[in-house]
Design a protein around this motif. Sequence first.
Motif, PDB file in Angstrom:
ATOM      1  N   SER A  17       0.865  -1.169   0.000  1.00 48.72           N
ATOM      2  CA  SER A  17       0.000   0.000   0.000  1.00 48.72           C
ATOM      3  C   SER A  17       0.899   1.215   0.000  1.00 48.72           C
ATOM      4  CB  SER A  17      -0.878   0.038   1.247  1.00 48.72           C
ATOM      5  OG  SER A  17      -1.765  -1.040   1.272  1.00 48.72           O
ATOM      6  N   PHE A  18       0.542   2.191  -0.793  1.00 40.88           N
ATOM      7  CA  PHE A  18       1.266   3.453  -0.743  1.00 40.88           C
ATOM      8  C   PHE A  18       0.286   4.584  -0.978  1.00 40.88           C
ATOM      9  CE2 PHE A  18       1.885   1.414  -4.816  1.00 40.88           C
ATOM     10  CZ  PHE A  18       1.718   2.394  -5.782  1.00 40.88           C
ATOM     11  N   ALA A  19       0.562   5.716  -0.345  1.00 37.16           N
ATOM     12  CA  ALA A  19      -0.399   6.812  -0.306  1.00 37.16           C
ATOM     13  C   ALA A  19       0.247   8.133  -0.683  1.00 37.16           C
ATOM     14  CB  ALA A  19      -1.009   6.921   1.091  1.00 37.16           C
ATOM     15  N   TRP A  23      -2.510  12.194   2.636  1.00 40.00           N
ATOM     16  CA  TRP A  23      -3.714  11.500   2.147  1.00 40.00           C
ATOM     17  C   TRP A  23      -4.559  12.400   1.240  1.00 40.00           C
ATOM     18  CZ3 TRP A  23      -4.386   6.321   2.731  1.00 40.00           C
ATOM     19  CH2 TRP A  23      -3.510   5.690   3.623  1.00 40.00           C
ATOM     20  N   ASP A  25      -6.585  13.591  -1.766  1.00 40.81           N
ATOM     21  CA  ASP A  25      -7.414  12.875  -2.744  1.00 40.81           C
ATOM     22  C   ASP A  25      -7.012  13.288  -4.156  1.00 40.81           C
ATOM     23  OD1 ASP A  25      -9.023  11.294  -1.050  1.00 40.81           O
ATOM     24  OD2 ASP A  25     -10.275  13.017  -0.585  1.00 40.81           O
ATOM     25  N   SER A  59      -6.828   8.436  -2.638  1.00 38.78           N
ATOM     26  CA  SER A  59      -5.607   8.944  -2.013  1.00 38.78           C
ATOM     27  C   SER A  59      -4.506   7.900  -1.869  1.00 38.78           C
ATOM     28  CB  SER A  59      -5.927   9.486  -0.616  1.00 38.78           C
ATOM     29  OG  SER A  59      -6.411   8.426   0.205  1.00 38.78           O
ATOM     30  N   HIS A  60      -4.781   6.669  -2.286  1.00 40.80           N
ATOM     31  CA  HIS A  60      -3.801   5.605  -2.079  1.00 40.80           C
ATOM     32  C   HIS A  60      -4.008   4.463  -3.072  1.00 40.80           C
ATOM     33  CE1 HIS A  60      -7.317   4.466   0.314  1.00 40.80           C
ATOM     34  NE2 HIS A  60      -6.898   3.218   0.250  1.00 40.80           N
ATOM     35  N   HIS A  62      -3.448   0.080  -3.510  1.00 40.08           N
ATOM     36  CA  HIS A  62      -3.166  -1.242  -2.952  1.00 40.08           C
ATOM     37  C   HIS A  62      -2.809  -2.163  -4.117  1.00 40.08           C
ATOM     38  CE1 HIS A  62      -4.752  -0.270   0.993  1.00 40.08           C
ATOM     39  NE2 HIS A  62      -5.922   0.077   0.466  1.00 40.08           N
ATOM     40  N   LYS A  80       7.667   5.046  -8.294  1.00 41.73           N
ATOM     41  CA  LYS A  80       7.219   6.177  -7.488  1.00 41.73           C
ATOM     42  C   LYS A  80       7.931   7.468  -7.902  1.00 41.73           C
ATOM     43  CE  LYS A  80       6.114   5.460  -3.058  1.00 41.73           C
ATOM     44  NZ  LYS A  80       6.239   4.973  -1.660  1.00 41.73           N
ATOM     45  N   TRP A 123       4.535  11.150  -2.883  1.00 50.10           N
ATOM     46  CA  TRP A 123       4.204   9.900  -2.190  1.00 50.10           C
ATOM     47  C   TRP A 123       4.719   9.903  -0.767  1.00 50.10           C
ATOM     48  CZ3 TRP A 123       0.750   7.337  -4.662  1.00 50.10           C
ATOM     49  CH2 TRP A 123       0.752   7.268  -6.055  1.00 50.10           C
ATOM     50  N   GLN A 124       3.958   9.295   0.132  1.00 47.58           N
ATOM     51  CA  GLN A 124       4.501   9.001   1.451  1.00 47.58           C
ATOM     52  C   GLN A 124       5.697   8.074   1.251  1.00 47.58           C
ATOM     53  OE1 GLN A 124       1.574   7.712   4.341  1.00 47.58           O
ATOM     54  NE2 GLN A 124       0.122   9.258   3.674  1.00 47.58           N
ATOM     55  N   ASN A 127       6.107   1.758   1.474  1.00 51.61           N
ATOM     56  CA  ASN A 127       5.196   0.883   0.726  1.00 51.61           C
ATOM     57  C   ASN A 127       4.560  -0.164   1.632  1.00 51.61           C
ATOM     58  OD1 ASN A 127       6.108   1.952  -1.835  1.00 51.61           O
ATOM     59  ND2 ASN A 127       7.951   0.728  -1.532  1.00 51.61           N
TER      60      ASN A 127
END
Length: 186
Positions: A17-19, A23, A25, A59-60, A62, A80, A123-124, A127
């Motif tokens: 998962s990456f966001a 977060w 949108d 916002s993310h 999977h 990324k 990106w945050q 992962n």
Amino acid sequence: MSVKYKFRDQEKLYFISFAVVNWIDLFIRNDYKDIMLNSWKYCQTHKGFEIYGWCIMTSHVHMIIGSNGAKLEDIMRDMKKHTSIALKAAIQNHPGESRREWMLWMMERAGRKNSQNINFQLWQQDNHPIEIYDFRILHQKLDYIHNNPVVAGIVDKPQDYLYSSARDYYGLPGMVDIILVDPLVA
């Protein structure tokens, strides 16, 4: 750096998962989601990227992924990095993007606060790869991925969400090539 979340065995599949930072949108526009799909297609063709399941939420993202080529951490890093640059340009150039200044400000602010970036971060940082060690976990993660848009109230049925591999698993045309996994036999 944490040792809990790493791609340890390149022969295994991983749930990731990456966001977007804060977060945001970002993925309410199909143009932005299509940038992700095109990046994945490139990685599939040129890096051995394998996709078993996926869903792009607002916002993310999977995914269940594997590789028969480059290391997964390298694929994810490159993907990324590329999508960060491409999405920033898309935000800057989208004629109807009413949130442009706010999103870019938030991403620039996040970049300035992170010593691993230079003035911009989309990106945050992580992962959170989770190794898939058996078919029950694989199917549990697939169900989770495919039901995300249902739980979020976007669609009533998983197969109705265009930006998800649920369509492939229901025999409908998907948007990116995936490797289907066998149904779980109890």
